[in-house]
Enzyme design. Structure first.
Site, PDB file in Angstrom:
ATOM      1  N   PHE A 113     165.892 -28.088   7.317  1.00 27.71           N
ATOM      2  CA  PHE A 113     165.346 -28.942   6.272  1.00 27.71           C
ATOM      3  C   PHE A 113     165.827 -28.434   4.917  1.00 27.71           C
ATOM      4  O   PHE A 113     165.743 -27.235   4.636  1.00 27.71           O
ATOM      5  CB  PHE A 113     163.816 -28.898   6.352  1.00 27.71           C
ATOM      6  CG  PHE A 113     163.133 -29.909   5.490  1.00 27.71           C
ATOM      7  CD1 PHE A 113     163.062 -31.238   5.886  1.00 27.71           C
ATOM      8  CD2 PHE A 113     162.560 -29.544   4.283  1.00 27.71           C
ATOM      9  CE1 PHE A 113     162.417 -32.179   5.088  1.00 27.71           C
ATOM     10  CE2 PHE A 113     161.914 -30.480   3.482  1.00 27.71           C
ATOM     11  CZ  PHE A 113     161.847 -31.796   3.881  1.00 27.71           C
ATOM     12  N   ASP A 184     160.667 -21.271  11.048  1.00 31.72           N
ATOM     13  CA  ASP A 184     159.887 -22.340  10.435  1.00 31.72           C
ATOM     14  C   ASP A 184     159.355 -23.238  11.557  1.00 31.72           C
ATOM     15  O   ASP A 184     160.134 -23.781  12.354  1.00 31.72           O
ATOM     16  CB  ASP A 184     160.766 -23.129   9.454  1.00 31.72           C
ATOM     17  CG  ASP A 184     159.943 -24.094   8.626  1.00 31.72           C
ATOM     18  OD1 ASP A 184     158.945 -24.635   9.151  1.00 31.72           O
ATOM     19  OD2 ASP A 184     160.304 -24.322   7.452  1.00 31.72           O
ATOM     20  N   TYR A 209     150.120 -30.386   7.520  1.00 33.58           N
ATOM     21  CA  TYR A 209     149.859 -31.831   7.339  1.00 33.58           C
ATOM     22  C   TYR A 209     150.637 -32.689   8.332  1.00 33.58           C
ATOM     23  O   TYR A 209     150.467 -33.882   8.371  1.00 33.58           O
ATOM     24  CB  TYR A 209     150.171 -32.280   5.901  1.00 33.58           C
ATOM     25  CG  TYR A 209     151.538 -31.855   5.393  1.00 33.58           C
ATOM     26  CD1 TYR A 209     152.690 -32.546   5.746  1.00 33.58           C
ATOM     27  CD2 TYR A 209     151.676 -30.744   4.566  1.00 33.58           C
ATOM     28  CE1 TYR A 209     153.929 -32.147   5.289  1.00 33.58           C
ATOM     29  CE2 TYR A 209     152.912 -30.335   4.097  1.00 33.58           C
ATOM     30  CZ  TYR A 209     154.035 -31.041   4.459  1.00 33.58           C
ATOM     31  OH  TYR A 209     155.269 -30.633   4.023  1.00 33.58           O
ATOM     32  N   LYS A 210     151.524 -32.074   9.120  1.00 33.09           N
ATOM     33  CA  LYS A 210     152.284 -32.854  10.106  1.00 33.09           C
ATOM     34  C   LYS A 210     151.470 -32.945  11.395  1.00 33.09           C
ATOM     35  O   LYS A 210     150.451 -33.620  11.423  1.00 33.09           O
ATOM     36  CB  LYS A 210     153.666 -32.232  10.299  1.00 33.09           C
ATOM     37  CG  LYS A 210     154.534 -32.393   9.035  1.00 33.09           C
ATOM     38  CD  LYS A 210     155.840 -31.635   9.061  1.00 33.09           C
ATOM     39  CE  LYS A 210     156.610 -31.872   7.756  1.00 33.09           C
ATOM     40  NZ  LYS A 210     157.653 -30.876   7.512  1.00 33.09           N
ATOM     41  N   ARG A 356     163.208 -42.375  13.071  1.00 30.79           N
ATOM     42  CA  ARG A 356     162.490 -41.231  13.624  1.00 30.79           C
ATOM     43  C   ARG A 356     161.065 -41.616  14.018  1.00 30.79           C
ATOM     44  O   ARG A 356     160.380 -42.297  13.254  1.00 30.79           O
ATOM     45  CB  ARG A 356     162.484 -40.162  12.531  1.00 30.79           C
ATOM     46  CG  ARG A 356     162.026 -38.812  12.936  1.00 30.79           C
ATOM     47  CD  ARG A 356     162.260 -37.850  11.794  1.00 30.79           C
ATOM     48  NE  ARG A 356     161.311 -38.061  10.703  1.00 30.79           N
ATOM     49  CZ  ARG A 356     160.839 -37.087   9.915  1.00 30.79           C
ATOM     50  NH1 ARG A 356     161.259 -35.854  10.081  1.00 30.79           N
ATOM     51  NH2 ARG A 356     159.993 -37.342   8.949  1.00 30.79           N
TER      52      ARG A 356
HETATM   53  C1  LIG Z   1     158.141 -30.735   6.084  1.00 32.26           C
HETATM   54  C2  LIG Z   1     159.002 -29.542   5.882  1.00 32.26           C
HETATM   55  C3  LIG Z   1     158.985 -28.851   4.654  1.00 32.26           C
HETATM   56  C4  LIG Z   1     158.173 -29.335   3.485  1.00 32.26           C
HETATM   57  O1  LIG Z   1     157.839 -28.318   2.608  1.00 32.26           O
HETATM   58  P1  LIG Z   1     156.657 -28.519   1.576  1.00 32.26           P
HETATM   59  O2  LIG Z   1     156.743 -27.381   0.657  1.00 32.26           O
HETATM   60  O3  LIG Z   1     155.377 -28.582   2.371  1.00 32.26           O
HETATM   61  O4  LIG Z   1     156.870 -29.842   0.883  1.00 32.26           O
HETATM   62  C5  LIG Z   1     159.760 -27.703   4.553  1.00 32.26           C
HETATM   63  N1  LIG Z   1     160.512 -27.260   5.601  1.00 32.26           N
HETATM   64  C6  LIG Z   1     160.558 -27.920   6.768  1.00 32.26           C
HETATM   65  C7  LIG Z   1     161.393 -27.390   7.886  1.00 32.26           C
HETATM   66  C8  LIG Z   1     159.825 -29.096   6.936  1.00 32.26           C
HETATM   67  O5  LIG Z   1     159.896 -29.757   8.082  1.00 32.26           O
END
Ligand SMILES: *Cc1c(COP(=O)(O)O)cnc(C)c1O
Length: 397
Positions: A113, A184, A209-210, A356
Site C-alpha cells: 500500500f 502490516d 476499521y477494515k 475489489r
Molecule cells: C488501509 C491501509 C493503510 C491506511 O493507513 P491509515 O493511516 O489508516 O490511513 C495503510 N497501509 C495499508 C497496507 C492499508 O491497507
C-alpha cells in the site's frame, strides 16, 4: 462452531444493500452505536476529566490491544492501539531499523500500500543519504532477502489483489539472514487466522476499521515481539509512551514494553466503538471464519467468472494464496463499480482496473453472494456501466 447467523444479526446492515466493502470500512456493529452514545453522554458528559481514572480511559489502548492480540496470535501485553496505521508503520519501521544500525536497506514489494512506502521514504530522508527503500515484485521478495537488508516491510495481504505472502516462511528466511521483519496486517486482522508468535514476527501493525469493524477513523494497532519490546526505539516519543507521564520530567524515558509505542492522548470515543465491535469477535473461531471466507469466495469467483466473460480474476485462484477479498480486472472497472453501487452492491475500485470485493463471513451469507453475482451479471451483460454518470471519478474510489 461459530454461529454466523448470530454474528450477522449483530450488525446494522442497510435494507436492500449487499455490502462487499468490509475490507475497506466494516459496517456498524449495533452495540457500537449504543456504546459510543454512552461514552459520550455518561462518561464524557458526567465524568469529564475524572473519566481518565474512573472510566478506564487511560488504560483503554492496552486493554483493547489485548483483545486484538487474541485475533493475531499475540499475547496480552504485546499490542496497543492508537494513532493511524501510517503512523504505526513509521514507528515500527524506525524501531526495526534501529535494531540493525549497520544495515541500511528496507525491502518491500510493489504491491504494498503506497502509504507504507511513503512513510518509509519520509523516514529514510530523515535518517540520511545512505538508506534505501528497495522495491521488488511480490514474487521476488523471498529471493531478495539477503544479508544486505536491514528490514523487510511487507503487507501480508495485497490490498488490490488479495494475494497473500507466506508470513512464517518469509519471517524464517529473514531471520536466517539477520533481517528484522515488519508485517502490516491491514488486510489480515479479522480476515484470516494470523499467528505472529508462531511465525516469530518482530513487529506488526494494522488498522481496525477494515475487517475488525471499528468504524471510520478507528485507531491502528502495533505489536512488538516481547524480545524487542523493552529495547525498541520509540521514534515518536510522546508523553504517553513515557515511563511516567505524570511526573512531567523534562527528559524522555521510554515506558516499559509495548507502552512505549503509545504517543499522545488516545481517541476515547473511537476506542469505545472499537471495543464494542470486538465483542462480536469473542464468539468467533478464526478457523471457522477462514473456512467460511474461502467457501463464500469460491462461490463468488465461480459465479462471477461463469456469468461475466469480460472479467478476469486478479486474485490468486488458489484460496490458500488469498486473503479474504476477491478482485477482478476490467478495463471499465471504475464505471462498473459505480453501476453496481447504484444497484445496491457495494464494492470498490483500485486503479488502474481493479474491481475489489471484500468477503466477510461475519455478516455475509450464500444468499448475499448469489444475489451479488446476479446483479454483477446484469451490470456486465447489459452494459449498465456504460453511462456518463458512472465514469466521472469521485475523490474516494
Ligand atoms: C488501509 C491501509 C493503510 C491506511 O493507513 P491509515 O493511516 O489508516 O490511513 C495503510 N497501509 C495499508 C497496507 C492499508 O491497507
Amino acid at each position: 462452531m461459530t454461529d454466523f447467523a448470530a454474528t450477522r444479526a449483530a450488525f446494522h446492515l442497510p435494507e436492500g444493500m449487499i455490502y462487499l466493502d468490509g475490507n475497506s470500512l466494516g459496517p456498524l456493529p449495533k452495540a457500537a452505536a449504543a456504546r459510543v452514545a454512552r461514552t459520550v453522554s455518561e462518561e464524557w458528559g458526567d465524568h469529564l476529566i475524572t473519566g481518565w481514572n474512573t472510566c478506564g480511559w487511560m488504560d483503554a489502548p492496552a486493554r483493547v490491544g489485548d483483545r486484538i492480540a487474541r485475533l493475531i496470535g499475540a499475547e496480552p501485553g504485546q499490542v496497543v492501539v492508537g494513532d493511524t496505521l501510517s503512523i504505526k508503520v513509521y514507528q515500527a519501521l524506525a524501531a526495526a531499523l534501529d535494531l540493525t544500525p549497520e544495515r541500511r536497506v528496507i525491502l518491500s514489494d510493489r504491491g504494498n500500500f503506497p502509504s507504507d512506502l511513503y512513510m518509509a521514504e519520509g523516514l529514510i530522508k530523515l535518517l540520511g543519504p545512505n538508506y534505501e527503500l528497495r522495491l521488488v515484485e511480490p514474487e521476488e521478495v523471498a529471493a531478495a532477502i539477503t544479508e544486505e537488508i536491514a528490514v523487510t516491510m511487507l503487507t501480508e495481504v495485497d490490498y488490490r489483489t488479495g494475494r497473500k505472502h507466506d508470513m512464517a516462511d518469509l519471517t524464517r528466511r529473514a531471520h536466517e539472514a539477520g533481517v528484522v521483519t515488519v508485517w502490516d496486517l491491514a488486510h489480515s486482522a479479522g480476515a484470516l487466522p494470523v499467528d505472529l508468535t508462531g511465525a516469530g514476527a518482530d513487529f506488526a501493525v494494522g488498522c481496525s476499521y477494515k475487517f475488525l469493524n471499528g468504524g471510520p477513523g478507528a485507531p491502528a494497532f502495533i505489536y512488538v515481539a516481547p524480545r524487542h519490546a523493552s529495547n525498541a526505539l520509540p521514534a515518536l516519543s510522546g508523553w504517553l509512551g513515557h515511563d511516567s507521564p505524570f511526573a512531567f520530567d523534562l527528559d524522555y524515558r521510554a515506558g516499559a514494553g509495548i507502552a512505549r509505542m503509545r504517543v499522545g492522548t488516545p481517541p476515547i470515543v473511537q476506542i469505545a466503538a472499537l471495543d464494542a465491535a470486538l465483542d462480536v469477535w469473542d464468539d468467533v473461531d478464526m478457523t471457522d471464519l477462514r473456512e467460511r471466507s474461502i467457501a463464500l469466495s469460491e462461490r463468488f469467483i465461480a459465479g462471477a467468472l461463469d456469468a461475466c466473460p469480460d472479467l478476469s480474476l486478479a486474485s490468486p485462484r488458489d484460496p490458500d494464496a488469498r486473503g479474504s477479498q476477491v478482485s477482478f480486472r476490467f478495463e471499465n472497472g471504475y464505471a462498473a463499480i459505480q453501476a453496481l453501487i447504484a444497484e445496491g452492491v457495494i464494492g470498490d475500485f483500485r486503479a488502474p482496473d481493479i474491481m475489489r470485493f471484500g468477503i466477510t463471513p461475519l455478516y455475509l451469507n450464500e444468499a448475499d453472494i448469489d444475489r451479488a453475482v446476479e446483479i454483477l451479471a446484469r451490470v456486465m451483460g447489459d452494459r449498465l456501466w456504460d453511462r456518463p454518470e458512472f465514469k466521472a471519478r469521485k475523490a474516494v474510489t
